[in-house]
Design a protein around this motif. Structure first.
Motif, mmCIF file in Angstrom:
data_model
loop_
_atom_site.group_PDB
_atom_site.id
_atom_site.type_symbol
_atom_site.label_atom_id
_atom_site.label_comp_id
_atom_site.label_asym_id
_atom_site.label_seq_id
_atom_site.Cartn_x
_atom_site.Cartn_y
_atom_site.Cartn_z
ATOM 1 N N MET A 1 0.841 -1.193 0.000
ATOM 2 C CA MET A 1 0.000 0.000 0.000
ATOM 3 C C MET A 1 0.877 1.245 0.000
ATOM 4 O O MET A 1 1.933 1.270 0.632
ATOM 5 C CB MET A 1 -0.938 0.003 1.214
ATOM 6 N N GLN A 3 2.329 4.911 0.821
ATOM 7 C CA GLN A 3 2.458 5.673 2.055
ATOM 8 C C GLN A 3 1.371 6.744 2.119
ATOM 9 O O GLN A 3 0.913 7.253 1.100
ATOM 10 C CB GLN A 3 3.835 6.324 2.126
ATOM 11 N N ALA A 4 0.980 7.095 3.342
ATOM 12 C CA ALA A 4 -0.151 7.996 3.537
ATOM 13 C C ALA A 4 0.307 9.425 3.801
ATOM 14 O O ALA A 4 1.279 9.659 4.518
ATOM 15 C CB ALA A 4 -1.018 7.518 4.692
ATOM 16 N N TYR A 27 -0.294 9.392 -3.458
ATOM 17 C CA TYR A 27 -0.341 9.075 -2.036
ATOM 18 C C TYR A 27 -1.698 8.503 -1.643
ATOM 19 O O TYR A 27 -2.724 8.835 -2.239
ATOM 20 C CB TYR A 27 -0.053 10.326 -1.190
ATOM 21 N N ARG A 28 -1.675 7.672 -0.643
ATOM 22 C CA ARG A 28 -2.893 7.310 0.064
ATOM 23 C C ARG A 28 -3.216 8.500 0.953
ATOM 24 O O ARG A 28 -2.408 8.878 1.806
ATOM 25 C CB ARG A 28 -2.652 6.062 0.913
ATOM 26 N N THR A 60 -2.620 7.096 16.058
ATOM 27 C CA THR A 60 -2.334 5.672 15.909
ATOM 28 C C THR A 60 -3.596 4.815 15.937
ATOM 29 O O THR A 60 -3.552 3.629 15.570
ATOM 30 C CB THR A 60 -1.363 5.190 17.000
ATOM 31 N N LEU A 63 -4.217 4.850 11.890
ATOM 32 C CA LEU A 63 -3.261 4.082 11.087
ATOM 33 C C LEU A 63 -1.926 4.042 11.803
ATOM 34 O O LEU A 63 -1.616 4.939 12.594
ATOM 35 C CB LEU A 63 -3.121 4.656 9.684
ATOM 36 N N ASP A 66 4.202 4.026 11.035
ATOM 37 C CA ASP A 66 5.149 3.682 9.975
ATOM 38 C C ASP A 66 4.526 3.707 8.581
ATOM 39 O O ASP A 66 5.234 3.584 7.582
ATOM 40 C CB ASP A 66 5.809 2.324 10.242
ATOM 41 N N GLU A 67 3.209 3.894 8.498
ATOM 42 C CA GLU A 67 2.546 4.042 7.203
ATOM 43 C C GLU A 67 2.371 5.501 6.805
ATOM 44 O O GLU A 67 1.874 5.791 5.712
ATOM 45 C CB GLU A 67 1.175 3.354 7.230
#
Length: 287
Positions: A1, A3-4, A27-28, A60, A63, A66-67
């Motif tokens: 997926m 990265q956001a 990007y997400r 957190t 999500l 680390d994303e």
């Protein structure tokens, strides 16, 4: 997926355009809004209802850190009401939100500032220009910039994006351009105006959205960064052009209002850094 990019204030005047630009970059996009409204935000985004200024807000829970490629903090109340008490009342909550992101281990954070941090200045604004704001809006933004650069500027990649005179999507703002549209809707044929001689840095909100999306996610870019056109234009010329572009049957009554004594005769962004970033971005291929 992918990265956001997490965008606060994603349903706001600027935020909606940042969301679309970030999605265009691949990007997400996680769009944080206090209250979702149908059709307000690009459907490619993941919309999450949350009040980021609430002490209980926890990124957190949405999500894993680390994303997250970056967080773009755009949320701000009463941005067009420069002496609203909310600017100072919410200052500590903005500080807490931004410093908590660093505590959580978010690698990169961008926050949206304003030319109003500077106060009176003549000429181009650089990152080194001293600030002396004269409105509650400017004072609050300046205090947030100073305090967060001191607290988290050496712990994470932190960039402060200083915005200038924004227009475009004018039914959604409270600028003189929105007032001109309202006047035309109401059948007015004249509009009371100042001399319009002051020079400003005007930028369309869609272009600003692209600049913010690029700068917020650009590795290594930190500190104060101007997001603007870098082109000084008189208020009179820009307003006359707006009237012409929109076919408004309105003429300006020059001198109906006095120029404000604290307005600079000319203030704009030194845009060299953002121009270089945009020239190296995928958006450069569109031009």
């Amino acid at each position: 997926m992918a990265q956001a990019l997490v965008v606060t204030g994603a349903g706001g005047y600027v935020g909606r355009h940042v969301v679309s630009a970030a999605a265009d970059l691949g990007y997400r996009v996680v769009a944080l809004v206090r209250q979702a409204r149908n059709g307000e935000i690009d459907p490619r985004a993941e919309i999450v209802e949350a009040d980021v200024l609430d002490p209980s807000f926890d990124l957190t829970a949405i999500l894993p850190v680390d994303e997250v490629a970056a967080v773009a903090h755009l949320a701000w109340q009463d941005g067009f009401v420069h002496n609203a008490s909310s600017h100072m009342a919410n200052l500590s909550a903005h500080y807490r939100f931004l410093t908590t992101l660093a505590d959580l281990g978010v690698r990169r954070v961008a926050a949206l500032g304003t030319m109003h941090e500077v106060g009176y200045w003549e000429g181009a604004i650089t990152a080194e220009v001293p600030t002396n704001p004269v409105t509650l809006y400017g004072i609050a933004k300046d205090a947030l910039r100073r305090s967060t650069l001191l607290s988290i500027g050496d712990r994470i990649e932190y960039v402060w994006l200083r915005a200038y005179y924004i227009l475009g999507d004018d039914r959604r703002n409270s600028s003189i351009f929105a007032k001109l549209l309202d006047a035309a809707d109401g059948g007015q044929t004249t509009f009371p105006f100042t001399t319009g001689k002051s020079l400003y840095d005007f930028i369309d909100v869609a272009e600003l959205g692209r600049q913010i999306a690029v700068a917020a996610t650009a590795p290594g870019v930190t500190g104060v960064l101007n997001t603007g056109s870098g082109v000084p234009e008189s208020l009179a010329d820009r307003v006359e052009r707006f009237i012409l572009e929109n076919g408004l049957p309105i003429s300006l009554e020059y001198g109906a209002f006095p120029d404000r004594p604290y307005d600079s005769p000319g203030i704009w962004a030194d845009a060299a850094a953002i121009r270089a970033l945009m020239a190296a971005s995928p958006f450069a291929k569109e031009n």
